[in-house]
Design a protein around this motif. Structure first.
Motif, mmCIF file in Angstrom:
data_model
loop_
_atom_site.group_PDB
_atom_site.id
_atom_site.type_symbol
_atom_site.label_atom_id
_atom_site.label_comp_id
_atom_site.label_asym_id
_atom_site.label_seq_id
_atom_site.Cartn_x
_atom_site.Cartn_y
_atom_site.Cartn_z
ATOM 1 N N VAL A 24 0.916 -1.167 0.026
ATOM 2 C CA VAL A 24 0.034 -0.131 -0.047
ATOM 3 C C VAL A 24 0.911 1.233 -0.039
ATOM 4 O O VAL A 24 1.717 1.331 0.511
ATOM 5 C CB VAL A 24 -0.954 0.031 1.161
ATOM 6 C CG1 VAL A 24 -1.665 1.253 1.218
ATOM 7 C CG2 VAL A 24 -1.823 -1.121 1.470
ATOM 8 N N THR A 26 0.365 5.774 -0.037
ATOM 9 C CA THR A 26 -0.275 6.894 -0.010
ATOM 10 C C THR A 26 -0.188 7.968 -1.042
ATOM 11 O O THR A 26 1.161 8.062 -1.268
ATOM 12 C CB THR A 26 -0.521 7.501 1.199
ATOM 13 O OG1 THR A 26 0.905 7.774 1.802
ATOM 14 C CG2 THR A 26 -1.078 6.517 2.335
ATOM 15 N N ARG A 27 -0.954 8.489 -1.535
ATOM 16 C CA ARG A 27 -0.881 9.927 -2.181
ATOM 17 C C ARG A 27 -1.772 10.878 -1.759
ATOM 18 O O ARG A 27 -2.485 10.583 -1.309
ATOM 19 C CB ARG A 27 -1.225 9.464 -3.957
ATOM 20 C CG ARG A 27 -0.348 8.343 -4.547
ATOM 21 C CD ARG A 27 -0.562 8.423 -5.955
ATOM 22 N NE ARG A 27 -0.542 9.583 -6.682
ATOM 23 C CZ ARG A 27 -0.212 9.595 -7.994
ATOM 24 N NH1 ARG A 27 -0.093 8.638 -8.874
ATOM 25 N NH2 ARG A 27 0.281 10.839 -8.524
ATOM 26 N N ARG A 30 -5.437 9.824 -1.943
ATOM 27 C CA ARG A 30 -5.656 8.627 -2.697
ATOM 28 C C ARG A 30 -4.954 7.533 -1.887
ATOM 29 O O ARG A 30 -3.948 7.819 -1.396
ATOM 30 C CB ARG A 30 -5.441 8.426 -4.218
ATOM 31 C CG ARG A 30 -6.117 9.569 -4.988
ATOM 32 C CD ARG A 30 -7.599 9.179 -5.331
ATOM 33 N NE ARG A 30 -7.964 7.975 -6.139
ATOM 34 C CZ ARG A 30 -8.961 7.843 -6.621
ATOM 35 N NH1 ARG A 30 -10.036 8.219 -5.995
ATOM 36 N NH2 ARG A 30 -9.288 6.719 -7.149
ATOM 37 N N PHE A 31 -5.148 6.093 -1.966
ATOM 38 C CA PHE A 31 -4.491 5.168 -1.565
ATOM 39 C C PHE A 31 -4.142 4.201 -2.656
ATOM 40 O O PHE A 31 -5.339 3.882 -3.452
ATOM 41 C CB PHE A 31 -5.405 4.253 -0.439
ATOM 42 C CG PHE A 31 -5.290 4.870 0.868
ATOM 43 C CD1 PHE A 31 -4.271 4.681 1.910
ATOM 44 C CD2 PHE A 31 -6.189 5.783 1.156
ATOM 45 C CE1 PHE A 31 -4.165 5.791 3.018
ATOM 46 C CE2 PHE A 31 -6.304 6.593 2.428
ATOM 47 C CZ PHE A 31 -5.111 6.303 3.190
ATOM 48 N N THR A 45 -6.291 2.145 -7.255
ATOM 49 C CA THR A 45 -6.518 3.267 -6.256
ATOM 50 C C THR A 45 -7.650 3.653 -5.631
ATOM 51 O O THR A 45 -8.845 3.339 -6.473
ATOM 52 C CB THR A 45 -5.918 4.533 -7.119
ATOM 53 O OG1 THR A 45 -6.644 4.986 -8.157
ATOM 54 C CG2 THR A 45 -4.462 4.483 -7.433
ATOM 55 N N PRO A 48 -9.840 8.005 0.350
ATOM 56 C CA PRO A 48 -9.839 7.393 1.639
ATOM 57 C C PRO A 48 -11.157 6.789 2.358
ATOM 58 O O PRO A 48 -10.839 5.900 2.933
ATOM 59 C CB PRO A 48 -9.523 8.895 2.160
ATOM 60 C CG PRO A 48 -8.737 9.663 1.458
ATOM 61 C CD PRO A 48 -9.375 9.253 0.154
#
Length: 64
Positions: A24, A26-27, A30-31, A45, A48
């Motif tokens: 996983v 994170t952005r 988004r995940f 993607t 949250p």
């Protein structure tokens, strides 16, 4: 799409090379999820709230 460099594996990924799980990252807002056995292939993607519901389902008995 910008490269994601902060991939994390689950502590439950097992011994050895630990390639029996997903990773996983994170952005912004988004995940991202990818298969550890095929990291160059497609990623999924999620926003949250959807990712939180996904994790709740994984942790519950409903997925077993």
């Amino acid at each position: 799409m910008r490269s994601i460099n902060n991939w994390r594996k689950s502590s439950y990924s097992g011994g050895g090379d630990g390639n029996n799980c997903v990773e996983v990252a994170t952005r912004a807002a988004r995940f991202a999820v990818r298969d550890t056995k095929a990291p160059a292939r497609a990623t999924l993607t999620f926003p949250p709230d959807a990712f939180a519901h996904f994790l709740e389902g994984v942790k519950s008995d409903a997925c077993r």
